[in-house]
Design a protein around this motif. Structure first.
Motif, PDB file in Angstrom:
ATOM      1  N   PRO A  44       0.842  -1.198   0.000  1.00 36.02           N
ATOM      2  CA  PRO A  44       0.000   0.000   0.000  1.00 36.02           C
ATOM      3  C   PRO A  44       0.876   1.246   0.000  1.00 36.02           C
ATOM      4  O   PRO A  44       1.015   1.919   1.014  1.00 36.02           O
ATOM      5  N   SER A  45       1.494   1.507  -1.149  1.00 34.64           N
ATOM      6  CA  SER A  45       2.375   2.680  -1.185  1.00 34.64           C
ATOM      7  C   SER A  45       2.093   3.431  -2.475  1.00 34.64           C
ATOM      8  O   SER A  45       2.598   3.071  -3.521  1.00 34.64           O
ATOM      9  N   GLY A  46       1.245   4.412  -2.364  1.00 33.22           N
ATOM     10  CA  GLY A  46       0.958   5.264  -3.525  1.00 33.22           C
ATOM     11  C   GLY A  46      -0.106   4.689  -4.440  1.00 33.22           C
ATOM     12  O   GLY A  46      -0.649   3.609  -4.188  1.00 33.22           O
ATOM     13  N   ALA A  47      -0.394   5.450  -5.483  1.00 29.81           N
ATOM     14  CA  ALA A  47      -1.477   5.088  -6.399  1.00 29.81           C
ATOM     15  C   ALA A  47      -1.136   3.821  -7.175  1.00 29.81           C
ATOM     16  O   ALA A  47       0.013   3.616  -7.560  1.00 29.81           O
ATOM     17  N   MET A  48      -2.141   2.978  -7.390  1.00 29.69           N
ATOM     18  CA  MET A  48      -1.935   1.776  -8.199  1.00 29.69           C
ATOM     19  C   MET A  48      -1.924   2.172  -9.678  1.00 29.69           C
ATOM     20  O   MET A  48      -2.758   2.949 -10.130  1.00 29.69           O
ATOM     21  N   HIS A  49      -0.978   1.604 -10.439  1.00 27.18           N
ATOM     22  CA  HIS A  49      -0.854   1.973 -11.847  1.00 27.18           C
ATOM     23  C   HIS A  49      -1.147   0.769 -12.747  1.00 27.18           C
ATOM     24  O   HIS A  49      -1.434  -0.331 -12.254  1.00 27.18           O
ATOM     25  N   LEU A  50      -1.019   0.993 -14.064  1.00 26.43           N
ATOM     26  CA  LEU A  50      -1.358  -0.076 -15.004  1.00 26.43           C
ATOM     27  C   LEU A  50      -0.470  -1.308 -14.858  1.00 26.43           C
ATOM     28  O   LEU A  50      -0.894  -2.417 -15.177  1.00 26.43           O
ATOM     29  N   GLY A  51       0.759  -1.123 -14.378  1.00 26.26           N
ATOM     30  CA  GLY A  51       1.628  -2.276 -14.136  1.00 26.26           C
ATOM     31  C   GLY A  51       1.040  -3.154 -13.037  1.00 26.26           C
ATOM     32  O   GLY A  51       0.941  -4.375 -13.183  1.00 26.26           O
ATOM     33  N   ASN A  52       0.609  -2.536 -11.952  1.00 23.33           N
ATOM     34  CA  ASN A  52      -0.016  -3.299 -10.857  1.00 23.33           C
ATOM     35  C   ASN A  52      -1.285  -3.994 -11.355  1.00 23.33           C
ATOM     36  O   ASN A  52      -1.583  -5.118 -10.961  1.00 23.33           O
ATOM     37  N   TYR A  53      -1.997  -3.296 -12.226  1.00 21.76           N
ATOM     38  CA  TYR A  53      -3.268  -3.848 -12.692  1.00 21.76           C
ATOM     39  C   TYR A  53      -3.046  -5.039 -13.640  1.00 21.76           C
ATOM     40  O   TYR A  53      -3.524  -6.147 -13.370  1.00 21.76           O
ATOM     41  N   PHE A  54      -2.310  -4.816 -14.716  1.00 20.76           N
ATOM     42  CA  PHE A  54      -2.150  -5.900 -15.699  1.00 20.76           C
ATOM     43  C   PHE A  54      -1.176  -6.979 -15.216  1.00 20.76           C
ATOM     44  O   PHE A  54      -1.313  -8.148 -15.552  1.00 20.76           O
ATOM     45  N   GLY A  55      -0.165  -6.566 -14.449  1.00 23.61           N
ATOM     46  CA  GLY A  55       0.801  -7.550 -13.963  1.00 23.61           C
ATOM     47  C   GLY A  55       0.254  -8.392 -12.828  1.00 23.61           C
ATOM     48  O   GLY A  55       0.660  -9.542 -12.637  1.00 23.61           O
ATOM     49  N   ALA A  56      -0.670  -7.824 -12.064  1.00 21.55           N
ATOM     50  CA  ALA A  56      -1.111  -8.535 -10.859  1.00 21.55           C
ATOM     51  C   ALA A  56      -2.636  -8.586 -10.721  1.00 21.55           C
ATOM     52  O   ALA A  56      -3.254  -9.643 -10.859  1.00 21.55           O
ATOM     53  N   ILE A  57      -3.261  -7.450 -10.465  1.00 25.15           N
ATOM     54  CA  ILE A  57      -4.664  -7.455 -10.003  1.00 25.15           C
ATOM     55  C   ILE A  57      -5.624  -8.157 -10.976  1.00 25.15           C
ATOM     56  O   ILE A  57      -6.483  -8.944 -10.565  1.00 25.15           O
ATOM     57  N   LYS A  58      -5.460  -7.892 -12.263  1.00 31.93           N
ATOM     58  CA  LYS A  58      -6.370  -8.519 -13.238  1.00 31.93           C
ATOM     59  C   LYS A  58      -6.281 -10.056 -13.153  1.00 31.93           C
ATOM     60  O   LYS A  58      -7.274 -10.757 -13.307  1.00 31.93           O
TER      61      LYS A  58
END
Ligand code: TYM
Length: 329
Positions: free
Chosen positions: A10-24
């Motif tokens: 939980p450090s700063g805004a989530m970006h597209l790397g976090n989204y496509f690399g992980a969350i999705k």
């Protein structure tokens, strides 16, 4: 049933790397496996933190998880610091890890490395991550490409422990997506998109509004030869855009490249696809974030479920390594 676990700081805004690399991929996995996802707030302590901001960022990230489609009925969502066994097991693993293998971690080197003022927590960070994983008898760990080395260390530590003390841990594997595993910065497409990069134009955040997304994609660096093909080596900017659309559509970037002749047309479609992908998440985010009591109640249930698994594994490891069991009178 296969077990998966992953976590995000939980450090700063989530970006597209976090989204496509992980969350999705977390969202997809919840229907195929017994899935555990945590907000790794203890790992965030390795950076400069402000207590109030950290508390808020943990809830923000939990709301992002829910808004992206993680469902507490279908997976276990919890805060790492709510399950004390993570730090307890990390200590047992630290006592089996060597300075040399931790010094070789590229993320440690990138974040300052072996200096007088470097935090010890930054050095032992990957051991805590190993504990996060092996505590849950995990088969697969969905992560982006930058976590590959940490997963190798996790496997090494678990195998060494098993070899010395008996068959305690399941040996996990990294599960890295074929597209979106390494989302690059839009302004400097040879480096990965990251929270710490200074250029805000290079990073698209999950909560960016549509006009910002359009502007950032429009200004994304490409090249001047005008030839539209997927070649990350010689055309990294274009490859970044193709990969983003590919990750939205779950096809290969080369397939996307065949559809376009002009960079401008591609950019328009990338922006539109990202806006469409993120719009429902952004809308749900507000709903979840505006009800902190519900978030906290959900996290309490998740922590209880996580603890029931973690406590058993920790006890197995403690017994194996020779710690006498606590006796109740
Ligand atoms: P963190 O918080 O830096 O990143 C969270 C996830 O996002 C992925 N990611 C990317 N994927 C593709 N392209 C990018 N540009 C990009 N940037 C980030 C990361 O690979 C990661 O999957 N050490 C971990 C957190 C952690 C963890 C764990 C993960 C702690 N314990 C246990 C898995 C299991 C980290 O710092 O991720």
């Amino acid at each position: 049933m296969t077990r998966v676990l992953s976590g995000i700081q939980p450090s700063g805004a989530m970006h597209l790397g976090n989204y496509f690399g992980a969350i999705k991929n977390f969202v997809r996995e919840q229907d195929h496996a017994d899935a555990f996802y945590c907000v790794v707030d203890l790992h965030a302590l390795t950076q400069n933190i402000d207590p109030e901001s950290l508390r808020k960022a943990s809830l923000d990230l939990m709301a992002i998880y829910l808004a992206s489609g993680l469902d507490p009925e279908r997976c276990t969502l919890f805060l790492q610091s709510h399950v004390a066994e993570h730090t307890q097991l990390a200590w047992l693993l630290e006592c089996t890890a060597s300075m040399g293998e931790l010094r070789r971690m590229t993320q440690f080197k990138d974040k300052g490395g072996d200096q007088e003022g470097t935090r010890v927590g930054l050095f032992t960070y990957p051991v805590l991550m190993a504990a996060d994983i092996v505590l849950y008898d995990v088969d697969r760990v969905p992560v982006g490409d930058d976590q590959r080395q940490h997963l190798e260390l996790t496997r090494d530590l678990a195998q060494r422990f098993n070899h010395r003390f008996g068959d305690v841990f399941v040996i996990p594997e990294a599960s890295i997506p074929s597209v979106g595993a390494r989302v690059m910065d839009l302004q400097e497409p040879t480096r990965k998109m990251s929270k710490s990069v200074s250029s805000p134009l290079g990073t698209v955040n999950m909560l960016d509004d549509p006009s910002d997304i359009e502007r950032k994609i429009k200004k994304a660096v490409t090249d001047t030869d005008g030839e539209l093909r997927y070649d990350p080596e010689t055309k990294p900017g274009l490859a970044t855009l193709l990969s983003l659309l590919a990750a939205c559509e779950r096809v290969s970037p080369a397939t996307i490249a065949q559809r376009y002749e002009r960079y401008g047309d591609l950019k328009k479609d990338v922006a539109a696809a990202l806006i469409a992908e993120l719009a429902p998440i952004q809308q749900r985010y507000e709903e979840f974030r505006n009800d902190p009591a519900a978030l906290e109640a959900m996290m309490a249930v998740g922590a209880q479920k996580a603890r029931s698994v973690a406590a058993r594994t920790y006890q197995r490891a403690a017994d194996a390594i020779g710690l006498a069991p606590p006796v109740s009178h």
